[in-house]
Scaffold this active site. Structure first.
Site, PDB file in Angstrom:
ATOM      1  N   LYS A 182      39.592  36.953  41.241  1.00 31.61           N
ATOM      2  CA  LYS A 182      40.491  35.798  41.301  1.00 31.61           C
ATOM      3  C   LYS A 182      41.892  36.284  40.931  1.00 31.61           C
ATOM      4  CE  LYS A 182      41.981  31.636  39.071  1.00 31.61           C
ATOM      5  NZ  LYS A 182      41.993  30.901  37.782  1.00 31.61           N
ATOM      6  N   GLY A 229      44.172  22.012  35.819  1.00 33.90           N
ATOM      7  CA  GLY A 229      44.654  20.651  35.668  1.00 33.90           C
ATOM      8  C   GLY A 229      43.593  19.609  35.405  1.00 33.90           C
TER       9      GLY A 229
END
Length: 261
Positions: free
Chosen positions: A103, A191
């Site tokens: 990632k 988030g």
């Protein structure tokens, strides 16, 4: 009803659409229990902050998160330029015996932790050329998301809101635009604050959700991990079922035909 298909990343199928992080827990024991409760099959690890064997005298995360059970997703958290990010991925490949799924996140500044897109594009190009399978953290800009896909990233991961903010999906319209033009998995990354946020991401049509703080910093991380597992599954089912249309005025729940006057 839309027909479902499994989440496929770099040629591997996953039953769970929830990807979880390993940071911010009180200890490794809680980490392992929470991840188990989440049902996740892919677990992301910050190589610059977590010991996975590079420090033999310290507790090893892999003792509670086994590579035999989970897909380990090394990430470049804490990198602020392409050079550091590429170096970190190469270190992960060495530590994990040639593992090439990573990632990529290259941050812009310490206050917002927004991605530095120029450096992200540079790092992605270098890593893909070196044979890595790159899942990439980015802004919710549809043009940048498409560019990263065209470069060869195996998944594009737009933020829902700033990392660790818990604000939820602040711009669902951009996420929808990204989804309209995507042919690789789109996974909301960052988030999410609570289960409803994860459900919303999935209802938009995202292939998955990645989270860490929402679970690790909950008052009961293990229970929240279980809640997130259910939220992601429910959001996927709701997306496949197709929601009713929104209307300005009421509509009777029962038919009027045959009403007794």
């Amino acid at each position: 009803m839309k027909s479902d298909k499994p989440l496929v990343i770099a040629g591997r199928e996953y039953t769970s659409r929830l990807i979880v992080g390993t940071g911010k827990y009180k200890d490794l024991t809680e980490t392992g229990i929470a991840i188990e409760a989440s049902g996740a099959e892919m677990v992301t690890v910050a190589i610059r902050r977590t010991n996975i064997g590079q420090n033999p005298d310290e507790p090893n995360l892999l003792d509670v998160v086994s590579p035999q059970k989970y897909t380990i997703l090394p990430n470049t958290a804490g990198c602020y330029n392409a050079e550091d990010a590429v170096r970190t991925c190469k270190l992960a490949r060495e530590l994990l015996d040639g593992h090439k799924l990573v990632k990529l996140e290259v941050l812009g500044d310490e206050k917002t932790l927004y991605p530095n897109i120029t450096e992200t594009l540079s790092a992605a190009e270098s890593l893909i050329a070196d044979g890595f399978d790159v899942m990439v953290y980015t802004t919710d800009d549809p043009l940048i998301a498409k560019r990263l896909e065209e470069m060869g990233c195996v998944a594009v991961m737009p933020l829902g809101a700033p990392i660790g903010s818990g604000l939820g999906i602040t711009n669902p319209y951009n996420i929808r635009l990204i989804l309209e033009n995507a042919s690789v998995p789109i996974i909301v990354d960052a988030g999410v604050g609570t289960a409803s946020d994860a459900t919303i991401a999935m209802e938009l049509g995202c292939e998955g959700v990645l989270m860490n703080t929402a679970i690790a910093k909950a008052q009961d991380p293990v229970l929240m991990a279980s809640a997130m597992k259910k939220a992601v599954a429910a959001g996927r089912e709701a997306y496949l079922a197709g929601r009713m249309p929104k209307k300005l005025y009421a509509s009777a729940s029962s038919p009027l035909d045959g009403t007794i006057i």
